[in-house]
Design a protein around this motif. Structure first.
Motif, PDB file in Angstrom:
ATOM      1  N   ALA A   9      19.182 -15.505  -0.740  1.00 37.69           N
ATOM      2  CA  ALA A   9      19.517 -16.422  -1.822  1.00 37.69           C
ATOM      3  C   ALA A   9      20.123 -15.643  -2.965  1.00 37.69           C
ATOM      4  O   ALA A   9      19.727 -14.517  -3.243  1.00 37.69           O
ATOM      5  N   PRO A  10      21.113 -16.250  -3.678  1.00 37.38           N
ATOM      6  CA  PRO A  10      21.856 -15.517  -4.700  1.00 37.38           C
ATOM      7  C   PRO A  10      21.053 -15.319  -5.968  1.00 37.38           C
ATOM      8  O   PRO A  10      21.293 -15.949  -6.987  1.00 37.38           O
ATOM      9  N   ARG A  11      20.082 -14.398  -5.935  1.00 32.69           N
ATOM     10  CA  ARG A  11      19.241 -14.183  -7.110  1.00 32.69           C
ATOM     11  C   ARG A  11      19.029 -12.702  -7.373  1.00 32.69           C
ATOM     12  O   ARG A  11      17.997 -12.287  -7.885  1.00 32.69           O
ATOM     13  N   LEU A  12      20.010 -11.878  -7.003  1.00 28.86           N
ATOM     14  CA  LEU A  12      19.887 -10.446  -7.195  1.00 28.86           C
ATOM     15  C   LEU A  12      18.603  -9.915  -6.579  1.00 28.86           C
ATOM     16  O   LEU A  12      17.882  -9.110  -7.175  1.00 28.86           O
ATOM     17  N   ALA A  13      18.290 -10.386  -5.370  1.00 27.74           N
ATOM     18  CA  ALA A  13      17.028 -10.018  -4.735  1.00 27.74           C
ATOM     19  C   ALA A  13      16.930  -8.521  -4.505  1.00 27.74           C
ATOM     20  O   ALA A  13      15.866  -7.923  -4.687  1.00 27.74           O
ATOM     21  N   ILE A  14      18.024  -7.886  -4.097  1.00 29.23           N
ATOM     22  CA  ILE A  14      17.978  -6.453  -3.816  1.00 29.23           C
ATOM     23  C   ILE A  14      17.657  -5.682  -5.083  1.00 29.23           C
ATOM     24  O   ILE A  14      16.822  -4.781  -5.093  1.00 29.23           O
ATOM     25  N   ALA A  15      18.313  -6.064  -6.187  1.00 25.47           N
ATOM     26  CA  ALA A  15      18.055  -5.378  -7.454  1.00 25.47           C
ATOM     27  C   ALA A  15      16.621  -5.555  -7.888  1.00 25.47           C
ATOM     28  O   ALA A  15      15.992  -4.633  -8.408  1.00 25.47           O
ATOM     29  N   ALA A  16      16.079  -6.751  -7.660  1.00 20.30           N
ATOM     30  CA  ALA A  16      14.699  -7.013  -8.060  1.00 20.30           C
ATOM     31  C   ALA A  16      13.723  -6.160  -7.277  1.00 20.30           C
ATOM     32  O   ALA A  16      12.771  -5.595  -7.836  1.00 20.30           O
ATOM     33  N   HIS A 199      21.430 -24.904 -13.777  1.00 19.19           N
ATOM     34  CA  HIS A 199      21.033 -24.263 -15.023  1.00 19.19           C
ATOM     35  C   HIS A 199      21.590 -22.848 -15.131  1.00 19.19           C
ATOM     36  O   HIS A 199      22.022 -22.419 -16.209  1.00 19.19           O
ATOM     37  N   LYS A 200      21.567 -22.115 -14.046  1.00 17.85           N
ATOM     38  CA  LYS A 200      22.046 -20.734 -14.035  1.00 17.85           C
ATOM     39  C   LYS A 200      23.507 -20.607 -13.620  1.00 17.85           C
ATOM     40  O   LYS A 200      24.029 -19.494 -13.499  1.00 17.85           O
ATOM     41  N   GLY A 201      24.177 -21.724 -13.380  1.00 19.69           N
ATOM     42  CA  GLY A 201      25.583 -21.677 -13.015  1.00 19.69           C
ATOM     43  C   GLY A 201      25.845 -21.097 -11.642  1.00 19.69           C
ATOM     44  O   GLY A 201      26.939 -20.584 -11.363  1.00 19.69           O
ATOM     45  N   ILE A 202      24.863 -21.185 -10.761  1.00 24.68           N
ATOM     46  CA  ILE A 202      25.042 -20.671  -9.400  1.00 24.68           C
ATOM     47  C   ILE A 202      26.003 -21.572  -8.630  1.00 24.68           C
ATOM     48  O   ILE A 202      26.919 -21.101  -7.949  1.00 24.68           O
ATOM     49  N   LEU A 203      25.786 -22.875  -8.724  1.00 26.04           N
ATOM     50  CA  LEU A 203      26.681 -23.855  -8.108  1.00 26.04           C
ATOM     51  C   LEU A 203      27.414 -24.626  -9.199  1.00 26.04           C
ATOM     52  O   LEU A 203      26.857 -24.883 -10.269  1.00 26.04           O
ATOM     53  N   THR A 204      28.642 -25.014  -8.904  1.00 29.04           N
ATOM     54  CA  THR A 204      29.398 -25.847  -9.828  1.00 29.04           C
ATOM     55  C   THR A 204      28.917 -27.293  -9.730  1.00 29.04           C
ATOM     56  O   THR A 204      28.212 -27.670  -8.783  1.00 29.04           O
ATOM     57  N   GLU A 205      29.310 -28.112 -10.684  1.00 26.65           N
ATOM     58  CA  GLU A 205      28.932 -29.517 -10.638  1.00 26.65           C
ATOM     59  C   GLU A 205      29.507 -30.190  -9.398  1.00 26.65           C
ATOM     60  O   GLU A 205      28.855 -31.044  -8.787  1.00 26.65           O
ATOM     61  N   ALA A 206      30.717 -29.803  -9.014  1.00 25.12           N
ATOM     62  CA  ALA A 206      31.330 -30.368  -7.809  1.00 25.12           C
ATOM     63  C   ALA A 206      30.515 -29.991  -6.571  1.00 25.12           C
ATOM     64  O   ALA A 206      30.313 -30.820  -5.671  1.00 25.12           O
ATOM     65  N   GLN A 207      30.035 -28.769  -6.493  1.00 19.38           N
ATOM     66  CA  GLN A 207      29.220 -28.347  -5.357  1.00 19.38           C
ATOM     67  C   GLN A 207      27.897 -29.103  -5.319  1.00 19.38           C
ATOM     68  O   GLN A 207      27.414 -29.474  -4.249  1.00 19.38           O
ATOM     69  N   ILE A 208      27.312 -29.333  -6.487  1.00 18.41           N
ATOM     70  CA  ILE A 208      26.051 -30.083  -6.529  1.00 18.41           C
ATOM     71  C   ILE A 208      26.281 -31.508  -6.046  1.00 18.41           C
ATOM     72  O   ILE A 208      25.463 -32.069  -5.309  1.00 18.41           O
TER      73      ILE A 208
END
Length: 224
Positions: A9-16, A199-208
């Motif tokens: 999932a796009p949440r910088l998991a590796i960095a975390a 909220h975090k701008g991961i997906l655009t409104e169109a994608q949602i």
């Protein structure tokens, strides 16, 4: 059946994960360097900030600021490693604050194209250092949810969403809740593991909108 390999999932998991490992190593090295005091001192927030700043560099969408700068919800939830044990009073406060920040479509156009929604649900890429800034991210929905009968590769961290719309209908309450849940999951479940896609701008409104259609459109494979 889709057989696409899914990224995390796009949440910088590796960095975390690297941050946590580095923090553990730092605490051990610091303990060895100091005289014994009966217990190891806690790593201060200033030490942790210095450690992260010295260990990572911003590249593409993955930035040091994205790791260091927590908003109010993240700060509150960081106090509870087991997110199933957030006190009810704290959870209620978090949910109320997050719900106020949900942005609903001004034109009341809730549903897009379920076919595009399926592509977003299958796509696990986005917000990694190797990605292009401003590029389209994926939702990686199948990493946590069952959604269609045809897809047999899915996670079970989240509940099954198969026949989501068929079971719940498409009343105004269901539509608004579904949008809000995708936009900011912690508006309904404090400290949720689900990304706050809008909220975090991961997906655009169109994608949602497209993911909404995947969940609610009667023609979608989710509802077959």
């Amino acid at each position: 059946m889709q057989r696409q390999n899914k990224a995390r999932a796009p949440r910088l998991a590796i960095a975390a994960v690297m941050t946590l490992l580095a923090a553990g190593a730092y605490a051990q090295d610091s303990a060895k360097a100091r005289p014994a005091k009966g217990k190891v001192d806690a790593v201060s927030s200033a030490d942790m900030k210095h450690l992260i700043e010295g260990s990572f560099s911003s590249k593409g969408p993955a930035t040091v600021e994205g790791v260091l700068n927590q908003d109010g919800m993240q700060q509150a939830c960081s106090q509870y490693p087991d997110r199933t044990k957030v006190p009810a009073k704290v959870a209620k406060k978090i949910e109320a604050a997050e719900l106020k920040q949900v942005r609903y479509p001004a034109d009341k156009n809730w549903l897009g194209d379920w076919k595009e929604g399926e592509k977003t649900a299958q796509n696990g890429r986005g917000m990694q250092f190797s990605d292009q800034v401003g590029g389209a991210n994926g939702g990686n929905c199948y990493a946590c949810h069952q959604m269609t009968k045809a897809e047999i590769s899915f996670g079970n961290i989240g509940p099954s969403l198969y026949q989501y719309g068929k079971l719940r209908g498409n009343s105004e309450e269901v539509v608004r809740y579904t949008w809000g849940k995708i936009w900011d999951s912690s508006a309904y479940a404090a400290c949720s593991n689900m990304p706050r896609f809008g909220h975090k701008g991961i997906l655009t409104e169109a994608q949602i909108r497209d993911v909404m259609a995947l969940l609610l459109d009667p023609a979608s494979p989710v509802n077959q």
